[in-house]
Design a protein around this motif. Structure first.
Motif, PDB file in Angstrom:
ATOM      1  N   LEU A 127       0.915  -1.040  -0.029  1.00 21.44           N
ATOM      2  CA  LEU A 127       0.134  -0.169   0.086  1.00 21.44           C
ATOM      3  C   LEU A 127       0.987   1.256  -0.085  1.00 21.44           C
ATOM      4  O   LEU A 127       0.560   2.212  -0.561  1.00 21.44           O
ATOM      5  CB  LEU A 127      -0.772   0.100   1.231  1.00 21.44           C
ATOM      6  N   LYS A 128       2.086   1.292   0.742  1.00 25.85           N
ATOM      7  CA  LYS A 128       2.848   2.536   0.899  1.00 25.85           C
ATOM      8  C   LYS A 128       3.416   2.578  -0.430  1.00 25.85           C
ATOM      9  O   LYS A 128       3.804   3.954  -0.825  1.00 25.85           O
ATOM     10  CB  LYS A 128       4.033   2.181   1.857  1.00 25.85           C
ATOM     11  N   GLN A 129       4.046   1.496  -0.995  1.00 27.61           N
ATOM     12  CA  GLN A 129       4.533   1.565  -2.439  1.00 27.61           C
ATOM     13  C   GLN A 129       3.636   2.236  -3.544  1.00 27.61           C
ATOM     14  O   GLN A 129       3.991   2.975  -4.437  1.00 27.61           O
ATOM     15  CB  GLN A 129       5.251   0.290  -2.885  1.00 27.61           C
ATOM     16  N   ALA A 130       2.375   1.526  -3.328  1.00 22.99           N
ATOM     17  CA  ALA A 130       1.187   2.031  -4.395  1.00 22.99           C
ATOM     18  C   ALA A 130       0.993   3.533  -4.164  1.00 22.99           C
ATOM     19  O   ALA A 130       0.607   4.437  -5.228  1.00 22.99           O
ATOM     20  CB  ALA A 130       0.066   1.349  -4.325  1.00 22.99           C
ATOM     21  N   LEU A 131       1.060   3.968  -2.862  1.00 26.10           N
ATOM     22  CA  LEU A 131       0.769   5.367  -2.622  1.00 26.10           C
ATOM     23  C   LEU A 131       2.007   6.340  -3.087  1.00 26.10           C
ATOM     24  O   LEU A 131       1.628   7.362  -3.716  1.00 26.10           O
ATOM     25  CB  LEU A 131       0.630   5.706  -1.132  1.00 26.10           C
ATOM     26  N   LYS A 132       3.203   5.742  -3.125  1.00 28.05           N
ATOM     27  CA  LYS A 132       4.269   6.607  -3.422  1.00 28.05           C
ATOM     28  C   LYS A 132       4.284   6.674  -5.038  1.00 28.05           C
ATOM     29  O   LYS A 132       4.330   7.658  -5.663  1.00 28.05           O
ATOM     30  CB  LYS A 132       5.569   5.852  -3.018  1.00 28.05           C
ATOM     31  N   ARG A 133       3.994   5.419  -5.674  1.00 24.68           N
ATOM     32  CA  ARG A 133       3.837   5.349  -7.144  1.00 24.68           C
ATOM     33  C   ARG A 133       2.653   6.436  -7.656  1.00 24.68           C
ATOM     34  O   ARG A 133       2.933   7.254  -8.553  1.00 24.68           O
ATOM     35  CB  ARG A 133       3.597   4.111  -7.482  1.00 24.68           C
ATOM     36  N   HIS A 134       1.594   6.459  -6.870  1.00 27.97           N
ATOM     37  CA  HIS A 134       0.407   7.359  -7.275  1.00 27.97           C
ATOM     38  C   HIS A 134       1.056   8.708  -7.244  1.00 27.97           C
ATOM     39  O   HIS A 134       0.697   9.532  -8.183  1.00 27.97           O
ATOM     40  CB  HIS A 134      -0.868   6.888  -6.404  1.00 27.97           C
ATOM     41  N   ILE A 135       1.531   9.076  -6.145  1.00 30.09           N
ATOM     42  CA  ILE A 135       2.084  10.546  -6.035  1.00 30.09           C
ATOM     43  C   ILE A 135       3.017  10.991  -7.026  1.00 30.09           C
ATOM     44  O   ILE A 135       2.912  12.045  -7.659  1.00 30.09           O
ATOM     45  CB  ILE A 135       2.219  10.867  -4.529  1.00 30.09           C
ATOM     46  N   VAL A 136       3.953  10.124  -7.162  1.00 30.01           N
ATOM     47  CA  VAL A 136       4.981  10.445  -8.188  1.00 30.01           C
ATOM     48  C   VAL A 136       4.420  10.676  -9.607  1.00 30.01           C
ATOM     49  O   VAL A 136       4.567  11.751 -10.242  1.00 30.01           O
ATOM     50  CB  VAL A 136       6.054   9.445  -8.095  1.00 30.01           C
ATOM     51  N   MET A 137       3.484   9.780 -10.057  1.00 26.47           N
ATOM     52  CA  MET A 137       2.845   9.673 -11.087  1.00 26.47           C
ATOM     53  C   MET A 137       2.024  11.300 -11.202  1.00 26.47           C
ATOM     54  O   MET A 137       2.105  11.931 -12.282  1.00 26.47           O
ATOM     55  CB  MET A 137       2.326   8.773 -11.731  1.00 26.47           C
ATOM     56  N   LYS A 138       1.321  11.305 -10.338  1.00 28.15           N
ATOM     57  CA  LYS A 138       0.524  12.596 -10.362  1.00 28.15           C
ATOM     58  C   LYS A 138       1.245  13.882 -10.496  1.00 28.15           C
ATOM     59  O   LYS A 138       1.001  14.666 -11.182  1.00 28.15           O
ATOM     60  CB  LYS A 138      -0.344  12.636  -9.053  1.00 28.15           C
ATOM     61  N   GLN A 139       2.309  14.016  -9.674  1.00 30.83           N
ATOM     62  CA  GLN A 139       3.336  15.114  -9.656  1.00 30.83           C
ATOM     63  C   GLN A 139       3.832  15.160 -11.275  1.00 30.83           C
ATOM     64  O   GLN A 139       3.958  16.326 -11.654  1.00 30.83           O
ATOM     65  CB  GLN A 139       4.379  14.947  -8.558  1.00 30.83           C
ATOM     66  N   LYS A 140       4.315  14.060 -11.768  1.00 34.88           N
ATOM     67  CA  LYS A 140       4.932  14.066 -13.039  1.00 34.88           C
ATOM     68  C   LYS A 140       3.792  14.341 -13.983  1.00 34.88           C
ATOM     69  O   LYS A 140       4.193  15.400 -14.977  1.00 34.88           O
ATOM     70  CB  LYS A 140       5.248  12.767 -13.256  1.00 34.88           C
ATOM     71  N   ARG A 141       2.691  14.323 -13.895  1.00 29.87           N
ATOM     72  CA  ARG A 141       1.621  14.518 -14.924  1.00 29.87           C
ATOM     73  C   ARG A 141       1.257  15.907 -14.858  1.00 29.87           C
ATOM     74  O   ARG A 141       0.832  16.597 -15.850  1.00 29.87           O
ATOM     75  CB  ARG A 141       0.417  13.791 -14.625  1.00 29.87           C
ATOM     76  N   GLU A 142       1.388  16.599 -13.739  1.00 31.19           N
ATOM     77  CA  GLU A 142       0.739  17.980 -13.457  1.00 31.19           C
ATOM     78  C   GLU A 142       2.095  18.680 -13.648  1.00 31.19           C
ATOM     79  O   GLU A 142       1.807  20.163 -13.447  1.00 31.19           O
ATOM     80  CB  GLU A 142       0.553  18.271 -12.007  1.00 31.19           C
ATOM     81  N   GLY A 143       3.272  18.237 -13.844  1.00 30.73           N
ATOM     82  CA  GLY A 143       4.518  18.976 -14.033  1.00 30.73           C
ATOM     83  C   GLY A 143       5.267  19.560 -12.807  1.00 30.73           C
ATOM     84  O   GLY A 143       6.093  20.812 -12.961  1.00 30.73           O
ATOM     85  N   ILE A 145       6.829  18.471 -10.051  1.00 33.58           N
ATOM     86  CA  ILE A 145       7.865  17.678  -9.303  1.00 33.58           C
ATOM     87  C   ILE A 145       8.687  18.139  -8.112  1.00 33.58           C
ATOM     88  O   ILE A 145       9.407  19.017  -8.211  1.00 33.58           O
ATOM     89  CB  ILE A 145       8.890  16.948 -10.414  1.00 33.58           C
ATOM     90  N   ARG A 146       8.319  17.497  -7.167  1.00 29.46           N
ATOM     91  CA  ARG A 146       8.857  18.008  -5.968  1.00 29.46           C
ATOM     92  C   ARG A 146       9.398  16.816  -5.207  1.00 29.46           C
ATOM     93  O   ARG A 146       8.805  15.831  -5.224  1.00 29.46           O
ATOM     94  CB  ARG A 146       7.881  18.472  -4.873  1.00 29.46           C
ATOM     95  N   ALA A 147      10.604  16.800  -4.830  1.00 26.79           N
ATOM     96  CA  ALA A 147      11.149  15.733  -4.067  1.00 26.79           C
ATOM     97  C   ALA A 147      10.533  15.310  -2.563  1.00 26.79           C
ATOM     98  O   ALA A 147      10.491  16.382  -1.780  1.00 26.79           O
ATOM     99  CB  ALA A 147      12.765  16.061  -3.885  1.00 26.79           C
ATOM    100  N   ILE A 148      10.232  14.347  -2.510  1.00 29.55           N
ATOM    101  CA  ILE A 148       9.533  13.727  -1.314  1.00 29.55           C
ATOM    102  C   ILE A 148      10.346  12.852  -0.531  1.00 29.55           C
ATOM    103  O   ILE A 148      10.887  11.737  -1.219  1.00 29.55           O
ATOM    104  CB  ILE A 148       8.116  13.327  -1.360  1.00 29.55           C
ATOM    105  N   SER A 149      10.589  13.190   0.804  1.00 31.38           N
ATOM    106  CA  SER A 149      11.434  12.251   1.555  1.00 31.38           C
ATOM    107  C   SER A 149      10.404  11.064   2.174  1.00 31.38           C
ATOM    108  O   SER A 149       9.792  11.321   3.067  1.00 31.38           O
ATOM    109  CB  SER A 149      12.316  12.811   2.643  1.00 31.38           C
ATOM    110  N   TRP A 150      10.467   9.861   1.343  1.00 33.94           N
ATOM    111  CA  TRP A 150       9.535   8.966   1.839  1.00 33.94           C
ATOM    112  C   TRP A 150       9.948   8.145   3.402  1.00 33.94           C
ATOM    113  O   TRP A 150       8.985   8.044   3.818  1.00 33.94           O
ATOM    114  CB  TRP A 150       9.357   7.820   0.888  1.00 33.94           C
ATOM    115  N   ARG A 151      11.251   8.200   3.445  1.00 30.25           N
ATOM    116  CA  ARG A 151      11.935   7.955   4.831  1.00 30.25           C
ATOM    117  C   ARG A 151      11.323   8.696   6.062  1.00 30.25           C
ATOM    118  O   ARG A 151      10.973   8.262   7.035  1.00 30.25           O
ATOM    119  CB  ARG A 151      13.279   7.938   4.535  1.00 30.25           C
TER     120      ARG A 151
END
Length: 197
Positions: A127-143, A145-151
């Motif tokens: 679930l955490k990996q799916a959430l990460k993937r969702h947010i990264v793709m959402k940011q990429k599509r919106e242009g 791109i912000r670095a997120i420290s998942w740790r």
């Protein structure tokens, strides 16, 4: 028969198989160096035929692939997906349609709800990996791109369902009682130094 893999993004892979479609009648009118070819675009189980010219540039081929992919994405099962969809997103959407996956709505601290697709037998880590993937793709599509420290995120917040912390990454999410379309949220972790432990 030759096989090529075309990459537009690092997660989009479409297999194009070129098949020689010449016959003696077709080649009679063509110079010896020119072949009449046809490309077959395979997306899942669908097959889209695209006539091609050996003199096409990479950009022209990519435009043909995008057009063909757009036609495939008009399928009722896939129409909710964006035009720059990845293979993983297509597979998850199909798994969702066949009941092999579920949507978990994740409410962020700012109130935004993110629909995340995870397989039925998925763990909290999945679930955490799916959430990460969702947010990264959402940011990429919106242009945006912000670095997120998942740790930092996972050290600072728990995921919680109905007040219960999802504290074991290896435990299945259905063991916590999470079902399709359920909503989970972020819960701030308490600093053990602040509460005197």
């Amino acid at each position: 028969m030759a096989t090529q893999t075309l990459d537009e993004t690092d997660q989009t892979h479409l297999e194009v198989t070129k098949q020689n479609q010449t016959t003696s009648e077709d080649t009679a009118n063509l110079p010896p160096s020119v072949e009449n070819t046809e490309s077959i675009l395979h997306v899942g189980q669908d097959e889209v035929k695209v006539e091609s010219n050996p003199d096409l540039t990479h950009q022209e081929v990519m435009n043909i692939v995008r057009t063909s992919l757009g036609q495939v994405l008009q399928d009722p099962l896939l129409c909710d997906l964006p035009s720059d969809v990845t293979t993983e997103e297509i597979n998850l959407q199909l798994a969702l349609e066949y009941g092999q996956a579920m949507t978990v709505n994740v409410r962020r601290q700012d109130g935004e709800v993110l629909p995340v697709v995870v397989l039925q037998g998925g763990t909290v880590e999945d679930l955490k990996q799916a959430l990460k993937r969702h947010i990264v793709m959402k940011q990429k599509r919106e242009g945006n791109i912000r670095a997120i420290s998942w740790r930092y995120t996972w050290r600072t917040y728990w995921l919680a369902f109905q007040g219960q912390k999802l504290d074991d990454d290896n435990r299945k999410i259905k063991d916590y009682g999470i079902r399709n379309k359920d909503e989970i949220c972020f819960m701030k972790r308490l600093n053990t130094k602040e509460i005197g432990y």
